[in-house]
Design a protein around this motif. Structure first.
Motif, mmCIF file in Angstrom:
data_model
loop_
_atom_site.group_PDB
_atom_site.id
_atom_site.type_symbol
_atom_site.label_atom_id
_atom_site.label_comp_id
_atom_site.label_asym_id
_atom_site.label_seq_id
_atom_site.Cartn_x
_atom_site.Cartn_y
_atom_site.Cartn_z
ATOM 1 N N ARG A 76 0.722 -1.533 -0.167
ATOM 2 C CA ARG A 76 0.072 0.349 -0.089
ATOM 3 C C ARG A 76 0.838 1.008 0.345
ATOM 4 O O ARG A 76 0.612 1.624 -1.087
ATOM 5 C CB ARG A 76 -0.852 -0.160 0.899
ATOM 6 N N LEU A 80 1.406 3.847 -2.597
ATOM 7 C CA LEU A 80 1.274 5.467 -2.421
ATOM 8 C C LEU A 80 2.133 6.744 -3.024
ATOM 9 O O LEU A 80 1.344 7.353 -4.071
ATOM 10 C CB LEU A 80 0.105 5.917 -1.531
ATOM 11 N N ARG A 160 -6.424 6.948 -7.523
ATOM 12 C CA ARG A 160 -7.463 6.360 -8.010
ATOM 13 C C ARG A 160 -6.854 5.383 -8.898
ATOM 14 O O ARG A 160 -7.362 3.788 -8.318
ATOM 15 C CB ARG A 160 -8.536 7.449 -8.802
ATOM 16 N N SER A 162 -4.629 3.470 -8.991
ATOM 17 C CA SER A 162 -3.766 2.465 -8.206
ATOM 18 C C SER A 162 -4.427 1.759 -7.256
ATOM 19 O O SER A 162 -4.522 0.542 -6.816
ATOM 20 C CB SER A 162 -2.606 2.632 -7.295
ATOM 21 N N ASP A 163 -5.802 2.555 -6.442
ATOM 22 C CA ASP A 163 -6.473 1.893 -5.498
ATOM 23 C C ASP A 163 -7.518 1.269 -5.672
ATOM 24 O O ASP A 163 -8.035 -0.150 -6.100
ATOM 25 C CB ASP A 163 -7.572 3.168 -4.891
ATOM 26 N N ARG A 167 -7.742 -3.002 -5.509
ATOM 27 C CA ARG A 167 -9.017 -3.384 -4.965
ATOM 28 C C ARG A 167 -9.602 -4.654 -6.108
ATOM 29 O O ARG A 167 -10.469 -5.821 -5.221
ATOM 30 C CB ARG A 167 -10.351 -2.602 -4.732
#
Length: 564
Positions: A76, A80, A160, A162-163, A167
């Motif tokens: 994570r 980021l 956005r 990468s998230d 998920r």
């Protein structure tokens, strides 16, 4: 009733997705789609305006595939950080592409990160002179805000995405593998779509080009320093410089943006060609004869000083760093050759100069007349501080028309044909010029710069009219004040911007020599230039840097090299 506190409002917003699942799903999908479009658009954005077509975005960018793989592989916090760096990289890429667009549109070349930052203040000064200080300030602030906005949007978009990848890691991994396979296959087979390769590496390629351009520029600077120290005529004794022009009043005049397009483009050429034909005939009646050819300018669309210095120095000065290098040295300019002989008084007439100009010494000028030395009390015409006709009349009153012990060598820069070509001055009676107030009504009734700048056809039309005005002013001045000993050399400094001259226009400018004494023109007979003020389409074309040595040689100078 109790007013909800900040914590309760935040909780209320967080539960909004639960209470409105369809709207939340639509918002997530829209946000992800916009982020994807922004990232792909930045990676595939061309660096020229004509290339911005929908089909240019029907590609698979390698940088997107690699970016997805990296994001999927990272935990994570590193993910980021990588997303932020990726977004900043996209910001840098978008910025240089936009700068390339602007430089290609106006200067006919891409942006050079090693050389061109110094031109940005000049661009702001031009906007201020053309459209006003408020517009210039707004443009500068707007540019900064735009870069910051692009950075914020790109970073938000990469975070956005990468998230989303994290998920949906299993499906995203399969998608990245599939995209990578398709990219490799298309690249290996050379598959194309809409005339371009499907497998794209446009983003990395653009940054690589800029990096190479920067490195080459730094190497070029060192090589140019050595080149500028070598001079074919650097050690020529004064008595062996320009012996065949002794006793002549010689005038070198540059006409702003006077390019080949002015005499060949179907929109501009008819009017300009009529002016050249009429002026040739009028000069012939006054006893003057002319020869004309072409020079390939070192600059395009702007940076006129590069054209001036290239012509006078015999060196190819196509960027600001070269200009600073050569003007800080003692390389012999053509104008300084006249001063070195001691046989001429040398002056510069430059209505466009509005601040200190240390290059005066390098050019070998005994006296400089700038925008504040010519007595003009009339209005500015956009960037131009005064009409060419007035500048020439002031030159006559203050310099050329005065009795002196020596002949005169003059270096004159005319500015009325400077972009944006609105409002334009009009020719008035030479006896009516006075202090220039006669131009008040003409300036007020002229076109607005903002109206012409936004209309390509009108820009071309008004550009053509400006060249007609400048040529007419200069040739009428010569008819009126020229003598048997006057020798006029006039030429353009560069082509107008691409929007006017065309995206594939050459860098050629017309050059003419005019004199009454046929012996003067006889010295350049071997140049095979065209008779009259309009060079034939197939007249000789030289690099602008070749003019100095050819001119010195034609008029009897003996080479004695220095440096090297």
């Amino acid at each position: 009733m109790e007013t909800p506190g900040p914590r309760s409002r935040f909780t209320h917003l967080r539960t909004w997705r639960t209470r409105h699942p369809r709207a939340a799903r639509a918002l997530r999908l829209t946000t992800t789609t916009v982020a994807t479009v922004l990232v792909l658009g930045a990676l595939l954005l061309p660096n020229t305006l004509p290339a911005v077509e929908p089909d240019r975005f029907a590609r698979i960018p390698a940088e997107a595939v690699v970016g997805a793989v990296v994001m999927l592989a990272l935990p994570r916090r590193p993910r980021l950080a990588a997303a932020v760096l990726y977004g900043l990289g996209l910001t840098a890429l978008t910025t240089v592409n936009l700068l390339d667009m602007g430089f290609n549109e106006y200067l006919g070349r891409g942006f050079n990160a090693a050389l061109d930052w110094d031109l940005l203040p000049d661009a702001q000064a031009y906007v201020e002179d053309t459209l006003g200080g408020g517009v210039a300030t707004a443009a500068a602030v707007g540019a900064v805000v735009l870069v910051l906005l692009v950075a914020a949007v790109m970073v938000a978009a990469t975070i956005r995405l990468s998230d989303v990848l994290a998920r949906h890691r299993p499906r995203a991994t399969k998608g990245a593998l599939l995209a990578g396979t398709v990219w490799v296959t298309c690249s290996a087979l050379g598959l194309t779509l809409f005339g371009g390769p499907i497998a794209s590496e446009r983003g990395a390629g653009a940054l690589r080009v800029h990096a190479q351009r920067t490195v080459e520029s730094l190497r070029d600077e060192a090589a140019f320093v050595r080149q500028s120290k070598a001079d074919t005529f650097g050690n020529t004794p004064p008595g062996q410089l320009l012996p065949d022009l002794r006793g002549k009043d010689v005038i070198f005049t540059f006409i702003e943006s006077y390019g080949r397009s002015a005499v060949e483009d179907p929109i501009m050429a008819p009017g300009v060609d009529r002016t050249l034909a009429t002026s040739t005939e009028a000069l012939a009646k006054a006893g003057f004869h002319a020869r004309s050819g072409w020079l390939t300018s070192a600059t395009y669309g702007g940076s006129s000083w590069l054209g001036h210095s290239t012509t006078m120095s015999g060196l190819w000065i196509d960027n600001q760093r070269r200009y600073r290098t050569v003007t800080a040295g003692d390389h012999l300019t053509l104008t300084k050759a006249f001063q070195k002989t001691g046989a001429w008084d040398t002056v510069g007439v430059m209505p466009g100069v509005q601040k200190g100009w240390p290059e005066e010494k390098w050019y070998g000028l005994d006296k400089l007349y700038d925008a504040f030395d010519l007595g003009y009390k009339g209005p500015k015409f956009s960037w131009s501080t005064m009409p060419d006709q007035y500048a020439l009349e002031a030159f006559q009153r203050r310099v050329h028309g005065k009795k002196r012990d020596k002949p005169l060598m003059s270096f004159v820069i005319l500015t009325s044909s400077h972009q944006p070509w609105a409002p334009l001055p009009k020719t008035v009676g030479w006896d009516e010029l006075g202090d220039g107030s006669v131009f008040d009504a003409i300036q007020k009734s002229g076109n607005k710069a903002s109206d012409v700048l936004t209309d390509t056809t009108r820009s071309r039309q008004e550009y053509g009219k400006s060249i007609q005005y400048s040529v007419t002013s200069l040739t009428q001045w010569l008819e009126r004040y020229g003598t048997d000993d006057t020798v006029l050399v006039f030429l353009g400094d560069h082509q107008p911007i691409a929007r006017v001259s065309g995206n594939r226009a050459s860098r050629d400018v017309p050059v003419s020599i005019v004199a009454k004494d046929r012996k003067v023109l006889g010295k350049v007979a071997g140049w095979n230039w065209t008779e009259g003020l309009k060079p034939d389409r197939d007249a000789p074309v030289w690099k602008m840097s070749a003019f100095r040595d050819r001119f010195l040689t034609a008029f009897g100078s003996t080479p004695h090299a220095s440096g090297g």
